[in-house]
Scaffold this active site. Structure first.
Site, short mmCIF file in Angstrom:
data_model
loop_
_atom_site.label_atom_id
_atom_site.label_comp_id
_atom_site.label_asym_id
_atom_site.label_seq_id
_atom_site.Cartn_x
_atom_site.Cartn_y
_atom_site.Cartn_z
N TYR A 129 0.86 -1.18 0.00
CA TYR A 129 0.00 0.00 0.00
C TYR A 129 0.90 1.23 0.00
O TYR A 129 1.85 1.31 0.80
CB TYR A 129 -0.90 0.03 1.24
N HIS A 273 -10.99 -4.62 -6.20
CA HIS A 273 -10.80 -4.83 -4.77
C HIS A 273 -11.96 -5.64 -4.18
O HIS A 273 -12.37 -5.46 -3.05
CB HIS A 273 -10.71 -3.47 -4.05
C1 FNR Z 1 -9.04 -7.42 0.58
N1 FNR Z 1 -8.30 -6.93 -0.49
C2 FNR Z 1 -7.07 -6.36 -0.27
N2 FNR Z 1 -6.32 -5.95 -1.31
C3 FNR Z 1 -5.08 -5.44 -1.13
O1 FNR Z 1 -4.41 -5.10 -2.11
N3 FNR Z 1 -4.59 -5.31 0.14
C4 FNR Z 1 -5.30 -5.67 1.25
O2 FNR Z 1 -4.83 -5.55 2.37
C5 FNR Z 1 -6.60 -6.19 1.05
N4 FNR Z 1 -7.39 -6.53 2.11
C6 FNR Z 1 -8.58 -7.19 1.90
C7 FNR Z 1 -9.32 -7.65 2.98
C8 FNR Z 1 -10.47 -8.39 2.76
C9 FNR Z 1 -11.24 -8.93 3.93
C10 FNR Z 1 -10.91 -8.65 1.44
C11 FNR Z 1 -12.15 -9.49 1.18
C12 FNR Z 1 -10.21 -8.16 0.37
C13 FNR Z 1 -8.75 -7.18 -1.87
C14 FNR Z 1 -8.25 -8.53 -2.34
O3 FNR Z 1 -6.86 -8.54 -2.54
C15 FNR Z 1 -8.90 -8.93 -3.68
O4 FNR Z 1 -8.73 -7.89 -4.61
C16 FNR Z 1 -10.38 -9.23 -3.54
O5 FNR Z 1 -10.64 -9.93 -2.34
C17 FNR Z 1 -10.86 -10.06 -4.71
O6 FNR Z 1 -12.22 -10.30 -4.65
P1 FNR Z 1 -12.88 -11.63 -4.03
O7 FNR Z 1 -12.07 -12.81 -4.50
O8 FNR Z 1 -12.81 -11.47 -2.55
O9 FNR Z 1 -14.26 -11.58 -4.54
#
Ligand code: FNR
Length: 379
Positions: A129, A273
Site C-alpha cells: 500500500y 478490490h
Molecule cells: C481485501 N483486499 C485487499 N487488497 C489489497 O491489495 N490489500 C489488502 O490488504 C486487502 N485486504 C482485503 C481484505 C479483505 C477482507 C478482502 C475481502 C479483500 C482485496 C483482495 O486482494 C482482492 O482484490 C479481492 O478480495 C478479490 O475479490 P474476491 O475474490 O474477494 O471476490
C-alpha cells in the site's frame, strides 16, 4: 458437514468466525452493487460444451508473472488474515507453497513479512500500500526484498477508502467492544485460538512506521495514512526502489491499462478490490476482454474479484487472464478450517477446473480462448 464447494466453506466460516470479522470480509462498499455483480456476472458467461476430444490427460500448470504454478491461481492479499484464523497468513503461505501456487502477503497483515519468510522459507509475493509516510513505503519495499519476496504487487485502487457500512456499525477494530466480545463468546473455537495464540497486531507496521508503537497509535495511522496523492510518478519511484518489475493491482479501465503498458509494466491485476472500493464499478470479468483487447499483447493480465469456482477460473482464462487471485474464497476456507481448509479449497478448485476443461474439450490451459466462452443473452 461434508465440504464440496466454496459455498460450503462460506457457510461454515460464518458459523465459526466472530461477526465483526466475518462482516469485514463478507461485504462491499456502500450499496454493494459491485460486490454482487463481480460474482453474478461470472454466471452470465457461458462455456461451450465440446465432445469427442481425448481428455484423458489434462494439464493445469500455468505461468503467472513469469513464475511456474501448479494451477492458474494465487492467493490475493487480504488484510488481517491472521485474525480470521489465528496465524492465518502463515497457514495460507504454507498451503500455497505445498501446492505450488503464489501467496501474496498484504501490507496490513497480522504476521510481518519477516515472520512469514521465516515460517515458510519460500519466495512469496508482497502487496504494497502506498501510504503518505514514504519512508515507511521505502523501508517496506526493502524489507520485502530482504525477505526474499519474488514479486511486488502495488495496489492502486485505495487512494481513498470506500466505506463498508457494516464495519462502521460494528466499530471494527482489533480491540473489541463489549457487543463484539459477547459475539466472540459464541465462537468458542475461534476464542480459544485467539486467547492461546500470540498477540494480534499489524506486524509490518507496529514498530516500523513513524510514531506507531502501540495499538492506539496504529489505529490512527491506519485511518490517516491512505494517500490520495498516489499517481503514476509514484509507481516509477517504487519500481526504482524495488529494482525490478512490479505488478499493478486495481486496474479497471482501458486507458489506465494503456498508461501502465506505456510505462513498461509487465503484469496488471484487473481488480475492483472485490467490490470494496468504487461501488458502481463494473464487474472485473466484464472489463477483462476490453482490457485484453487494448493491452493483452503487451501486458500479462491477472484477474480477481468474484472468483469462487473452477468454472470461473476457466472463464477468466477464456477472456484473457493468465490466472486469478482468490480473496474471499480463501478467507472462507481459512476461517472455516484453517490450513486443512485452504488445502481442501485448492483440491476442490483444481477438480472443478479439470472437469470444466475436460467437458469443454480442452486438455491444456493454453488452448482455452475467447471462442470457448460467450455471454448469455438472457431467457
Ligand atoms: C481485501 N483486499 C485487499 N487488497 C489489497 O491489495 N490489500 C489488502 O490488504 C486487502 N485486504 C482485503 C481484505 C479483505 C477482507 C478482502 C475481502 C479483500 C482485496 C483482495 O486482494 C482482492 O482484490 C479481492 O478480495 C478479490 O475479490 P474476491 O475474490 O474477494 O471476490
Amino acid at each position: 458437514m461434508t465440504i464440496t464447494c466454496t459455498e460450503d466453506f462460506r457457510r461454515l466460516y460464518k458459523a465459526r468466525v466472530p461477526k465483526m470479522f466475518h462482516d469485514y470480509a463478507e461485504s462491499g462498499s456502500y450499496t454493494e452493487s459491485t460486490f454482487r455483480c463481480n460474482e453474478s456476472d461470472f454466471t452470465r458467461l457461458n462455456i461451450r460444451q465440446r465432445v469427442g476430444v481425448d481428455i484423458s490427460e489434462i494439464d493445469t500448470r500455468a505461468q503467472m508473472a513469469g513464475e511456474d504454478a501448479a494451477l492458474p491461481v494465487a492467493f490475493a492479499p487480504v488484510g488481517m488474515l491472521g485474525i480470521q484464523n489465528i496465524g492465518g497468513e502463515i497457514k495460507v503461505a504454507q498451503a500455497a507453497k505445498q501446492k505450488g501456487v503464489p501467496f501474496i502477503l498484504s501490507t496490513m497483515s497480522v504476521a510481518s513479512v519477516e515472520q512469514v519468510a521465516k515460517a515458510t522459507g519460500a519466495p512469496f509475493w508482497f502487496q504494497l500500500y502506498v501510504v503518505k509516510d514514504r519512508d515507511f513505503v521505502r523501508d517496506m519495499i526493502h524489507r520485502a526484498k530482504a525477505s526474499g519476496c519474488s514479486q511486488l504487487v502495488v495496489t492502486m485502487d485505495l487512494a481513498m477508502l470506500g466505506q463498508r457500512h457494516k464495519d462502521v456499525k460494528n466499530k471494527l477494530s482489533i480491540r473489541p467492544t463489549l457487543k463484539n466480545l459477547i459475539n466472540i463468546a459464541t465462537k468458542p473455537r475461534w476464542a480459544y485460538d485467539f486467547v492461546s495464540g500470540p498477540a494480534v497486531s499489524f506486524g509490518n507496521v507496529v514498530g516500523h512506521a513513524k510514531g506507531v508503537d502501540d495499538l492506539a497509535s496504529l489505529l490512527t495511522w491506519a485511518a490517516e495514512m491512505v494517500d490520495p496523492a498516489l499517481d503514476w510518478d509514484d509507481i516509477a519511484w517504487i519500481r526504482k526502489e524495488w529494482g525490478g518489475p512490479v505488478i499493478l493491482k486495481g486496474i479497471m479501465d482501458v486507458e489506465d491499462a494503456r498508461i501502465a503498458a506505456d510505462m513498461g509494466i509487465e503484469t496488471i491485476v484487473v481488480s475492483n478490490h472485490g467490490g470494496r472500493q468504487l461501488d458502481g464499478a463494473g464487474s472485473t470479468i466484464s472489463w477483462l476482454p476490453k482490457i485484453a483487447d487494448a493491452v493483452g499483447d503487451r501486458v500479462e493480465l491477472l484477474l480477481d474479484s468474484g472468483v469462487r469456482t473452477g468454472m470461473d477460473i476457466f472463464r477468466a482464462r477464456g477472456l484473457g487472464a493468465s490466472g486469478v487471485l482468490l480473496g474471499r474464497a480463501m478467507v472462507y476456507a481459512l476461517g472455516a478450517q484453517g490450513k486443512p481448509g485452504v488445502d481442501r479449497l485448492l483440491t476442490l478448485l483444481e477438480k472443478e477446473l479439470r472437469t470444466t476443461m475436460g467437458l469443454a474439450g480442452k486438455t491444456r490451459l493454453g488452448d482455452i480462448g475467447r471462442g470457448d466462452v460467450y455471454w448469455s443473452e438472457g431467457p
